[in-house]
Design an enzyme around this catalytic site. Sequence first.
Site, PDB file in Angstrom:
ATOM      1  N   GLY A  34      -5.653   4.580  -1.499  1.00  0.00           N
ATOM      2  CA  GLY A  34      -5.105   3.361  -1.814  1.00  0.00           C
ATOM      3  C   GLY A  34      -5.854   2.196  -1.668  1.00  0.00           C
ATOM      4  O   GLY A  34      -6.608   2.207  -0.531  1.00  0.00           O
ATOM      5  N   LEU A  35      -5.505   1.075  -2.014  1.00  0.00           N
ATOM      6  CA  LEU A  35      -6.107  -0.316  -1.512  1.00  0.00           C
ATOM      7  C   LEU A  35      -5.806  -0.538  -0.168  1.00  0.00           C
ATOM      8  O   LEU A  35      -4.930   0.003   0.615  1.00  0.00           O
ATOM      9  CB  LEU A  35      -5.746  -1.428  -2.344  1.00  0.00           C
ATOM     10  CG  LEU A  35      -6.196  -1.321  -4.168  1.00  0.00           C
ATOM     11  CD1 LEU A  35      -5.557  -2.549  -4.818  1.00  0.00           C
ATOM     12  CD2 LEU A  35      -7.723  -1.333  -4.088  1.00  0.00           C
ATOM     13  N   SER A  36      -6.764  -1.269   0.469  1.00  0.00           N
ATOM     14  CA  SER A  36      -6.439  -2.133   1.762  1.00  0.00           C
ATOM     15  C   SER A  36      -5.217  -2.879   1.795  1.00  0.00           C
ATOM     16  O   SER A  36      -4.891  -3.638   0.631  1.00  0.00           O
ATOM     17  CB  SER A  36      -7.562  -3.014   2.209  1.00  0.00           C
ATOM     18  OG  SER A  36      -7.205  -3.594   3.603  1.00  0.00           O
ATOM     19  N   GLY A  37      -4.373  -2.383   2.562  1.00  0.00           N
ATOM     20  CA  GLY A  37      -2.867  -3.260   2.641  1.00  0.00           C
ATOM     21  C   GLY A  37      -1.944  -2.456   1.840  1.00  0.00           C
ATOM     22  O   GLY A  37      -0.729  -3.069   1.504  1.00  0.00           O
ATOM     23  N   SER A  38      -2.251  -1.127   1.332  1.00  0.00           N
ATOM     24  CA  SER A  38      -1.282  -0.366   0.527  1.00  0.00           C
ATOM     25  C   SER A  38      -0.411   0.299   1.478  1.00  0.00           C
ATOM     26  O   SER A  38       0.793   0.812   0.662  1.00  0.00           O
ATOM     27  CB  SER A  38      -2.016   0.674  -0.373  1.00  0.00           C
ATOM     28  OG  SER A  38      -2.793   1.396   0.328  1.00  0.00           O
ATOM     29  N   GLY A  39      -0.611   0.525   2.797  1.00  0.00           N
ATOM     30  CA  GLY A  39       0.235   1.182   3.730  1.00  0.00           C
ATOM     31  C   GLY A  39      -0.122   2.441   3.965  1.00  0.00           C
ATOM     32  O   GLY A  39       0.750   3.099   4.595  1.00  0.00           O
ATOM     33  N   LYS A  40      -1.276   2.711   3.960  1.00  0.00           N
ATOM     34  CA  LYS A  40      -1.924   4.008   4.112  1.00  0.00           C
ATOM     35  C   LYS A  40      -1.657   4.604   5.520  1.00  0.00           C
ATOM     36  O   LYS A  40      -1.007   5.407   6.129  1.00  0.00           O
ATOM     37  CB  LYS A  40      -3.407   4.218   3.764  1.00  0.00           C
ATOM     38  CG  LYS A  40      -3.682   4.361   2.407  1.00  0.00           C
ATOM     39  CD  LYS A  40      -4.978   4.320   2.003  1.00  0.00           C
ATOM     40  CE  LYS A  40      -5.923   3.285   2.766  1.00  0.00           C
ATOM     41  NZ  LYS A  40      -5.620   2.026   2.250  1.00  0.00           N
ATOM     42  N   SER A  71     -10.906   5.422   0.019  1.00  0.00           N
ATOM     43  CA  SER A  71     -11.580   6.547  -0.935  1.00  0.00           C
ATOM     44  C   SER A  71     -11.396   6.301  -2.266  1.00  0.00           C
ATOM     45  O   SER A  71     -10.629   6.700  -3.113  1.00  0.00           O
ATOM     46  CB  SER A  71     -11.113   7.886  -0.416  1.00  0.00           C
ATOM     47  OG  SER A  71      -9.742   7.877  -0.424  1.00  0.00           O
TER      48      SER A  71
END
Length: 198
Positions: free
Chosen positions: A33-39, A107
């Site tokens: 997921g995008l940066s800031g998506s909560g990964k 990724s």
Amino acid sequence: MAENIYPVFDRIYDRNVKEEILRQSAKVIWFTGLSGSGKTTLASNLEKELFFRRFFCHVLDGDNIRAGINNNLGFSEEDRLENIRRIAEVSKLLINTGMITLCSFISPTDEIRNLARSIIGENDFIEIFLNPPLEVCEKRDTKGLYKKARAGIIKDFTGISSPFEAPKNPDLEIDTSTISIKDSVDMIFNAIIDGITL
């Protein structure tokens, strides 16, 4: 001479033996997921939940990977591919120890994720796609990376100057702008429990 009461330790053990000892099935839980998506937030909270339930696991993310094994890589397309290739190879080694590995990496392309999946193995790869709106990711950005990317200070930033290809068939997709951390962790745990339980 004392009898060897631990004959099982007279040889090097394969993954199956280690999984039996740990009482779990090793998997890679791959957060994209995008940066800031909560990964990383969800990976670290899932790690706590798994440890509470006596599963042995570890989180790999940009902080502990790019600070060490991948500290010589940038963010070009070639370096991103090599970054994920090395992460996948490390994850494969951890699988062979019986460990559950939680990988938290943007990724951003099908090619990159398919590379990781091919190295790790289809049966051991569980893909979790975190998919909040871009504007939510930008609001969460405490490091100011999106602002710098929009100003042109950071080049090749995913979601701004570099594309993100959404996974076509993730094992689980979560909009973290509408679902709480606890509920998200519960959703992920419920999605993976059968796969990590012997």
